[in-house]
Design an enzyme around this catalytic site. Structure first.
Site, PDB file in Angstrom:
ATOM      1  N   THR A 218      -5.087   5.535   0.476  1.00  0.00           N
ATOM      2  CA  THR A 218      -6.479   5.794   0.821  1.00  0.00           C
ATOM      3  C   THR A 218      -6.687   5.481   2.306  1.00  0.00           C
ATOM      4  O   THR A 218      -6.220   4.464   2.798  1.00  0.00           O
ATOM      5  CB  THR A 218      -7.439   4.949  -0.038  1.00  0.00           C
ATOM      6  OG1 THR A 218      -7.162   3.552   0.157  1.00  0.00           O
ATOM      7  CG2 THR A 218      -7.261   5.277  -1.516  1.00  0.00           C
ATOM      8  N   GLY A 223      -9.853  10.258   4.518  1.00  0.00           N
ATOM      9  CA  GLY A 223      -9.476  10.902   3.277  1.00  0.00           C
ATOM     10  C   GLY A 223      -8.369  10.197   2.531  1.00  0.00           C
ATOM     11  O   GLY A 223      -8.246   8.970   2.567  1.00  0.00           O
ATOM     12  N   ASP A 250     -12.114   0.226  -5.148  1.00  0.00           N
ATOM     13  CA  ASP A 250     -12.032  -0.021  -6.588  1.00  0.00           C
ATOM     14  C   ASP A 250     -12.591   1.161  -7.372  1.00  0.00           C
ATOM     15  O   ASP A 250     -12.052   1.541  -8.419  1.00  0.00           O
ATOM     16  CB  ASP A 250     -12.803  -1.286  -6.962  1.00  0.00           C
ATOM     17  CG  ASP A 250     -12.168  -2.545  -6.399  1.00  0.00           C
ATOM     18  OD1 ASP A 250     -10.944  -2.541  -6.162  1.00  0.00           O
ATOM     19  OD2 ASP A 250     -12.895  -3.532  -6.193  1.00  0.00           O
TER      20      ASP A 250
END
Length: 304
Positions: A218, A223, A250
């Site tokens: 991530t 992106g 998360d």
């Protein structure tokens, strides 16, 4: 069923114009007390997306325990495996600035007493996928990963907070989710040097090939980069007005686990998880900011 083995915290988040420097006191404009913890956040995100979720976790017998579990119960997570122990419920102190960036300190408390044996064989037998993070005892994670692999479960680890993972741990994974800091720690633990893989694409590909797993990186506003089933996937972020980035990672991980468990292919699952993470940044807090499946689908449709 998605079995999440991980932390439960009560978060106390302070808002301020800027993050404090070392030794500095900054006046805040308010605070929010809300449930958090990486395990709880990922379980809650997956449940809001529609996955059946069981949470294996540990809390204390103190006043923080019930508020920390409240939203999970309301969302419909199965909490029968949550342990009540003679240790304080985990707590996180968070400072969020005007741009939505944050600093976080976590006191793990009961989370470090969570053990693999708290998940019995019958519960593990009902799990399709087992999802873990690094806010619990790493040794217990390893034991549960080995049990899950032996039971035929899909295994997912979010290496957060970042740790150097031994090769034998990486070999137990079907999917690894990391950010840039966590990727660096993972590469170091795996013995992959900068001269072996200079670009992020090369690093992700090498990890995925060496340990025969999928790797998702991530990148925040840049992106998502992933290597899965021998293919590289790049997914752009969804532009939003960020209020608070707490828990966005998360949310991404929980929704990705749920999307893959229901059979979404990699491009769609990554895009779905990215949309959920973006929406989580538009409100303050962790679980309280997570989107429903309908909200995720609406953003996907509007960006098609």
């Amino acid at each position: 069923m998605l079995l999440v083995f991980g932390s439960v915290n009560l978060d106390i988040a302070f808002r301020a114009d800027r993050l404090p420097a070392a030794g500095e006191t900054v006046m805040g404009s308010g605070y929010l007390v809300s449930p958090g913890g990486k395990g709880a956040n990922q379980a809650h995100a997956a449940r809001l997306f529609g996955a059946p979720v069981t949470l294996a976790a540990a809390v204390g017998r103190d006043a923080f325990a019930e508020p920390a579990l409240a939203r999970l119960a309301t969302a419909g997570c199965e909490l029968g495996t949550v342990q009540r122990l003679d240790a304080p419920t985990g707590c996180a102190g968070i400072v969020v600035d005007a741009r939505g960036e944050n600093q976080i300190v976590v006191a793990p408390g009961a989370n470090l007493a969570l053990c693999s044996h708290h998940v019995d064989d019958a519960t593990l037998a009902t799990a399709h996928t087992v999802l873990l993070q690094m806010e619990t005892d790493p040794a217990q994670n390893t034991v549960l990963l080995a049990r899950a692999r032996a039971a035929g479960c899909q295994t997912i680890l979010n290496n957060a907070p970042a740790r150097r993972l031994a090769p034998e741990v990486l070999a137990l994974l079907d999917l690894l989710v990391v950010n840039e800091t966590e990727l660096a720690a993972t590469l170091e633990g795996a013995g992959i040097q900068a001269e072996d893989a200079r670009t992020q694409v090369e690093q992700v590909e090498m990890l995925a090939a060496r340990f025969e797993m999928a790797v998702v990186l991530t990148l925040g506003a840049k992106g998502v980069l992933a290597c899965a089933e021998g293919r590289v996937h790049e997914v752009a972020s969804f532009p939003v007005d960020a209020v608070d980035t707490t828990g966005a990672g998360d949310t991404f991980t929980g929704v990705l686990a749920a999307a893959r468990m229901e059979g979404q292919d990699w491009p769609l699952a990554l895009r779905t998880a990215a949309a959920a993470a973006a929406l989580a940044c538009t409100k303050a807090g962790a679980q309280v900011a997570q989107p429903t499946r309908a909200e995720v689908n609406a953003l996907l449709a509007s960006s098609a």
